[in-house]
Design a protein around this motif. Structure first.
Motif, short mmCIF file in Angstrom:
data_model
loop_
_atom_site.label_atom_id
_atom_site.label_comp_id
_atom_site.label_asym_id
_atom_site.label_seq_id
_atom_site.Cartn_x
_atom_site.Cartn_y
_atom_site.Cartn_z
N LYS A 27 0.87 -1.20 0.00
CA LYS A 27 0.00 0.00 0.00
C LYS A 27 0.89 1.23 0.00
N LYS A 42 -11.46 -0.45 10.45
CA LYS A 42 -10.57 -0.16 11.60
C LYS A 42 -11.45 -0.17 12.84
N ASP A 54 -3.37 -4.25 6.93
CA ASP A 54 -2.17 -3.47 7.26
C ASP A 54 -1.54 -3.94 8.57
#
Ligand SMILES: O=C(O)CCC(=O)C1=CC=C[C@@H](O)[C@@H]1C(=O)O
Ligand SMILES: [Mg+2]
Length: 372
Positions: free
Chosen positions: A162, A263, A316
């Motif tokens: 990313k 998230k 991530d």
């Protein structure tokens, strides 16, 4: 469970390398760790992912401390909870401030899973025994440094790269990466740095076969993202725009995105994360778990949520060693052949290392039900 004691700790952890996005550079990560203890002495751990500055959303570490000390802890200290879902229910009187709520709620979920004698991922309904992860690389000044970093991360086994982009550092940066890595799974994150009028410019990214373009437009937009998704071949992924299952439902109905970066902190905790997971699974919208430069506690929660079935894209949640000289959990989060082995211990699955936690703690405050 009855919430007997809560300890708030402010930690300061120096990042191994600066992390730059369209809105700033992180050198030191300062954040809050929430320790919750129930009547049996079972301890749960949560982490506030708010940054020091209100760049990513309206919250900061200081607003989170204020919300926890003056509203969240007073609402829950001494209270008997049958299930962690009750935390969100009891905190509905507080508007927004999702990261503050999530930090407390995550600790309660940790206790709840420990009481079931289960790994948190299993308690949430997750089934995976390993998760593949990607890595988020901040904006780099030097193109050759970026190419070297990507090569090293791919060597380490990361499954997806990313890149952060912003106007003036986008098409040519991606072109340069594609010239060296024509087939690597590649995505970009704009952190809301473009406008609707940039549509034709953003369409130039379609030539690079990107997995997605994350949050190109405003942090609170769904409508204009739908307009540009209709004109882009590349899937749009929403991050900042999605704060709840209702936001996810609206984004899907409007066609604002084809992928969502979940998230836990941004959406207010694991209970809402489960609702978003189910809304997206019903609609065929894949999820992945984004990162907020967490310590091992937040990282542990991210691994647990990623075990859910509809987290089908690499997230991530990189290894601890990507960020910290020494993490606050035992064992640290490691990558083995490009995947993270899901823990089997109860709760968040990792042990908090008290001495390292104390070493990074710059302030703390305890709250006890017996003093009410
Ligand atoms: O935790 C990681 O490694 C990913 C970090 C990351 O990409 C971000 C962290 C914090 C805010 C944002 O700038 C950005 C994001 O949008 O995901
Ligand atoms: Mg993002």
């Amino acid at each position: 469970m009855r919430i007997e004691r809560v300890v708030l700790r402010q930690l300061a952890m120096k990042m191994k390398s600066p992390f730059t996005t369209s809105f700033g550079t992180q050198l030191m990560r300062e954040f809050i760790v929430v320790e919750v203890v129930d009547e049996d002495g079972t301890v749960g751990w949560g982490e506030s992912v708010a940054l020091l500055n209100p760049w990513y959303n309206e919250e900061t570490m200081k607003t989170n401390w204020h919300m926890l000390e003056d509203f969240i802890i007073p609402a829950l200290l001494g209270v008997h909870l049958e299930h962690p879902d009750e935390v969100t229910e009891r905190l509905q009187f507080i508007r927004k401030n999702n990261m503050a709520k999530s930090a407390f709620e995550g600790a309660v979920w940790d206790i709840f899973a420990k009481q079931q004698g289960q790994y948190l991922g299993q308690t949430l309904g997750g089934t995976k025994s390993e998760i593949s992860v990607g890595i988020s690389i901040g904006i780099q000044k030097d193109a050759s440094m970026l190419i070297r970093m990507i090569g090293e991360y791919l060597e380490t086994g990361y499954k997806r790269i990313k890149l952060k982009i912003k106007p003036g550092q986008d098409v040519e940066v991606v072109r340069g990466v594609r010239q060296v890595f024509p087939d690597v799974p590649l995505m970009v994150d704009a952190n809301s740095s473009y406008q609707l009028r940039d549509l034709d410019h953003l369409r130039r990214l379609d030539e690079f076969n990107l997995m997605m373009i994350e949050q190109p437009l405003s942090h609170d937009d769904l409508v204009d993202h739908a307009k540009i998704q209709a004109r882009l071949e590349t899937p749009i992924c929403l991050d900042e725009s999605i704060h709840s299952a209702e936001d996810a439902r609206k984004a899907i109905e409007l066609g604002s995105c084809r992928i969502i970066n979940l998230k836990i902190g941004r959406v207010g905790g694991l209970s809402e994360s489960l609702r978003i997971h189910d809304v997206c699974r019903e609609a065929g919208i894949p999820l992945w778990c984004g990162g907020m430069l967490e310590s091992g506690i937040g990282r542990a929660h991210n691994i647990a949520v990623t075990t859910l079935a509809n987290f089908t894209l690499p997230g991530d949640t990189a290894a601890s060693s990507r960020y910290w000289d020494q993490d606050i959990i035992e064992p640290e989060v490691k990558l083995t052949d490009g995947v993270i082995q899901v823990p089997t211990n109860s709760g968040i699955g990792f042990t908090v290392d008290g001495s390292t936690l104390d070493r990074y703690t710059v302030a703390s405050k305890s709250f006890s039900a017996s003093s009410l």
